[in-house]
Design a protein around this motif. Structure first.
Motif, mmCIF file in Angstrom:
data_model
loop_
_atom_site.group_PDB
_atom_site.id
_atom_site.type_symbol
_atom_site.label_atom_id
_atom_site.label_comp_id
_atom_site.label_asym_id
_atom_site.label_seq_id
_atom_site.Cartn_x
_atom_site.Cartn_y
_atom_site.Cartn_z
ATOM 1 N N GLN A 132 30.913 33.257 -27.452
ATOM 2 C CA GLN A 132 29.687 33.603 -27.897
ATOM 3 C C GLN A 132 28.752 32.376 -28.448
ATOM 4 O O GLN A 132 29.347 31.709 -29.256
ATOM 5 C CB GLN A 132 29.528 34.697 -28.474
ATOM 6 N N SER A 133 27.472 32.577 -28.263
ATOM 7 C CA SER A 133 26.451 31.521 -28.903
ATOM 8 C C SER A 133 26.449 31.746 -30.466
ATOM 9 O O SER A 133 26.663 33.090 -30.857
ATOM 10 C CB SER A 133 25.022 31.531 -28.188
ATOM 11 N N PRO A 134 26.107 30.804 -31.296
ATOM 12 C CA PRO A 134 26.058 31.097 -32.746
ATOM 13 C C PRO A 134 25.216 32.066 -33.339
ATOM 14 O O PRO A 134 23.914 32.080 -32.720
ATOM 15 C CB PRO A 134 25.939 29.719 -33.101
ATOM 16 N N GLY A 135 25.566 32.923 -33.921
ATOM 17 C CA GLY A 135 24.748 33.918 -34.657
ATOM 18 C C GLY A 135 24.143 35.123 -33.545
ATOM 19 O O GLY A 135 23.434 35.783 -33.757
ATOM 20 N N GLY A 136 24.805 35.270 -32.464
ATOM 21 C CA GLY A 136 24.468 36.199 -31.257
ATOM 22 C C GLY A 136 22.917 35.644 -30.640
ATOM 23 O O GLY A 136 22.707 34.614 -30.528
ATOM 24 N N GLY A 137 22.471 36.755 -30.126
ATOM 25 C CA GLY A 137 21.096 36.458 -29.528
ATOM 26 C C GLY A 137 21.376 35.994 -28.083
ATOM 27 O O GLY A 137 22.171 36.305 -27.460
ATOM 28 N N VAL A 138 20.356 35.044 -27.697
ATOM 29 C CA VAL A 138 20.575 34.597 -26.250
ATOM 30 C C VAL A 138 21.590 33.511 -26.186
ATOM 31 O O VAL A 138 21.722 32.737 -26.950
ATOM 32 C CB VAL A 138 19.067 33.917 -25.993
ATOM 33 N N PRO A 139 22.343 33.677 -25.258
ATOM 34 C CA PRO A 139 23.560 32.814 -24.859
ATOM 35 C C PRO A 139 23.026 31.431 -24.730
ATOM 36 O O PRO A 139 21.991 31.064 -24.064
ATOM 37 C CB PRO A 139 24.185 33.218 -23.468
ATOM 38 N N VAL A 140 23.727 30.370 -25.571
ATOM 39 C CA VAL A 140 23.373 28.979 -25.061
ATOM 40 C C VAL A 140 23.786 28.404 -23.840
ATOM 41 O O VAL A 140 22.890 27.605 -23.318
ATOM 42 C CB VAL A 140 23.969 28.081 -26.431
ATOM 43 N N ASN A 141 24.905 29.054 -23.295
ATOM 44 C CA ASN A 141 25.455 28.477 -22.011
ATOM 45 C C ASN A 141 25.465 29.422 -21.222
ATOM 46 O O ASN A 141 26.792 29.955 -20.826
ATOM 47 C CB ASN A 141 26.838 27.757 -22.474
ATOM 48 N N SER A 142 24.209 30.132 -20.532
ATOM 49 C CA SER A 142 24.362 31.395 -19.723
ATOM 50 C C SER A 142 25.094 30.913 -18.615
ATOM 51 O O SER A 142 24.786 29.865 -17.921
ATOM 52 C CB SER A 142 23.092 31.751 -19.727
ATOM 53 N N ILE A 143 25.654 31.866 -17.783
ATOM 54 C CA ILE A 143 26.036 31.533 -16.362
ATOM 55 C C ILE A 143 24.784 31.513 -15.571
ATOM 56 O O ILE A 143 24.844 30.712 -14.466
ATOM 57 C CB ILE A 143 26.900 32.535 -15.768
ATOM 58 N N MET A 144 23.618 31.934 -15.862
ATOM 59 C CA MET A 144 22.315 31.850 -15.110
ATOM 60 C C MET A 144 21.849 30.681 -14.781
ATOM 61 O O MET A 144 20.954 30.179 -13.742
ATOM 62 C CB MET A 144 21.475 32.801 -15.555
ATOM 63 N N ILE A 145 22.342 29.489 -15.838
ATOM 64 C CA ILE A 145 21.732 28.135 -15.437
ATOM 65 C C ILE A 145 23.022 27.322 -14.881
ATOM 66 O O ILE A 145 22.780 25.815 -15.321
ATOM 67 C CB ILE A 145 20.857 27.670 -17.018
ATOM 68 N N GLN A 146 24.209 27.613 -14.672
ATOM 69 C CA GLN A 146 25.312 26.877 -14.219
ATOM 70 C C GLN A 146 24.804 26.300 -12.868
ATOM 71 O O GLN A 146 24.291 27.176 -11.949
ATOM 72 C CB GLN A 146 26.466 27.509 -14.230
ATOM 73 N N PRO A 147 25.466 25.092 -12.589
ATOM 74 C CA PRO A 147 25.146 24.776 -11.194
ATOM 75 C C PRO A 147 26.089 25.586 -10.271
ATOM 76 O O PRO A 147 26.929 26.079 -10.568
ATOM 77 C CB PRO A 147 25.593 23.230 -11.202
ATOM 78 N N TRP A 148 25.651 25.694 -9.060
ATOM 79 C CA TRP A 148 26.419 26.313 -7.941
ATOM 80 C C TRP A 148 27.579 25.896 -7.697
ATOM 81 O O TRP A 148 27.599 24.364 -7.598
ATOM 82 C CB TRP A 148 25.547 26.565 -6.561
ATOM 83 N N PRO A 149 28.732 26.246 -7.874
ATOM 84 C CA PRO A 149 30.197 25.891 -7.601
ATOM 85 C C PRO A 149 30.261 25.248 -6.312
ATOM 86 O O PRO A 149 29.390 25.619 -5.056
ATOM 87 C CB PRO A 149 31.117 27.089 -7.416
ATOM 88 N N HIS A 150 30.961 24.117 -6.137
ATOM 89 C CA HIS A 150 31.199 23.615 -4.948
ATOM 90 C C HIS A 150 32.582 23.421 -4.378
ATOM 91 O O HIS A 150 33.377 23.465 -5.533
ATOM 92 C CB HIS A 150 30.699 21.964 -4.956
ATOM 93 N N ILE A 151 33.059 23.230 -3.379
ATOM 94 C CA ILE A 151 34.371 23.045 -2.826
ATOM 95 C C ILE A 151 34.998 21.740 -3.455
ATOM 96 O O ILE A 151 34.520 20.501 -3.364
ATOM 97 C CB ILE A 151 34.549 23.371 -1.145
ATOM 98 N N GLN A 152 36.137 21.916 -3.947
ATOM 99 C CA GLN A 152 36.789 20.870 -4.622
ATOM 100 C C GLN A 152 38.098 20.538 -3.550
ATOM 101 O O GLN A 152 39.169 21.065 -3.725
ATOM 102 C CB GLN A 152 37.516 21.177 -6.017
ATOM 103 N N GLU A 153 38.035 19.774 -2.554
ATOM 104 C CA GLU A 153 38.837 19.384 -1.602
ATOM 105 C C GLU A 153 40.080 19.174 -2.418
ATOM 106 O O GLU A 153 41.164 19.233 -1.795
ATOM 107 C CB GLU A 153 38.401 18.257 -0.658
ATOM 108 N N GLN A 154 40.230 18.427 -3.566
ATOM 109 C CA GLN A 154 41.407 17.793 -4.143
ATOM 110 C C GLN A 154 42.210 18.874 -4.649
ATOM 111 O O GLN A 154 43.444 18.399 -4.738
ATOM 112 C CB GLN A 154 40.994 16.605 -5.069
ATOM 113 N N ILE A 155 41.619 20.152 -4.761
ATOM 114 C CA ILE A 155 42.773 20.997 -5.094
ATOM 115 C C ILE A 155 43.173 22.064 -4.141
ATOM 116 O O ILE A 155 43.943 22.910 -4.644
ATOM 117 C CB ILE A 155 41.993 21.785 -6.564
#
Length: 204
Positions: free
Chosen positions: A20-43
């Motif tokens: 969780q983000s420090p002190g609660g409230g709005v998450p610092v690292n929300s999933i909403m601002i994450q890059p779209w996942p891509h295929i990782q051919e190596q795995i």
């Protein structure tokens, strides 16, 4: 990938994974601002995928055999298999518990020789011979009568469809998709009849 469909649940899972983000409230690292996942051919492990598909096919075929003699879902049965290659035999042995659980088996025997067991119905898939032991599970006389009835009904249906496909009026008026579906249905009936005839020969 799931986030657009279940945003509250995915956000909760994301925060638990990230902390969780420090002190609660709005998450610092929300999933909403994450890059779209891509295929990782190596795995990607193609060999593992092929092995998994092979196991799924084996389990599906065992389930098909169960349904053909109309076993109850919770009825445990014994199945024997013979693998044509050492690699396939090793794969089955190393995943024996997985197969037993998903196919609802009492036991799974891996045969060392290509010798057909008695009182068993069979199937073949991807270099594996499958034998479902039916002794004590079904009334053979009643089962043969039931299968003979299904053979008779399937033959009548196949013959009617074949006659329909050969009818010039039907060929002239039927849309191409309808005609294709009828032809496909005939082939499926032929395959079904082969399995029924095979099962009749095995139920002795």
């Amino acid at each position: 990938i799931l986030h657009p469909f279940m945003p509250f649940i995915t956000e909760e899972i994301w925060q638990r994974l990230q902390g969780q983000s420090p002190g609660g409230g709005v998450p610092v690292n929300s999933i909403m601002i994450q890059p779209w996942p891509h295929i990782q051919e190596q795995i990607i492990d193609k060999k593992l995928e092929e092995e998994a598909q092979s196991l799924f096919g084996l389990i599906k075929e065992i389930r098909n055999l169960r349904s053909w003699i109309e076993l109850k879902p919770d009825q445990r049965v014994m199945v024997s298999v013979y693998a044509h290659t050492k690699a396939k035999e090793k794969l089955i042995k190393s995943n024996c518990g997985f197969i037993v659980n998903l196919a609802k088996l009492e036991t799974l025997n891996v045969l060392s020789k290509a010798k057909r067991p008695t009182a068993a119905i069979s199937a073949v898939i991807e270099e594996v011979d499958i034998y479902l032991h039916f002794s004590g599970l079904i009334d053979i006389g009643k089962e043969r009568l039931k299968i003979q009835t299904r053979v008779s009904e399937s033959l009548k249906l196949k013959d009617s469809k074949v006659a329909r496909i050969k009818n010039p009026e039907f060929l002239k008026k039927a849309p191409s998709q309808v005609l294709e579906n009828e032809r496909k249905s005939v082939e499926e009936l032929k395959d079904s009849l082969k399995r029924l005839e095979k099962m009749l020969n095995e139920l002795r």
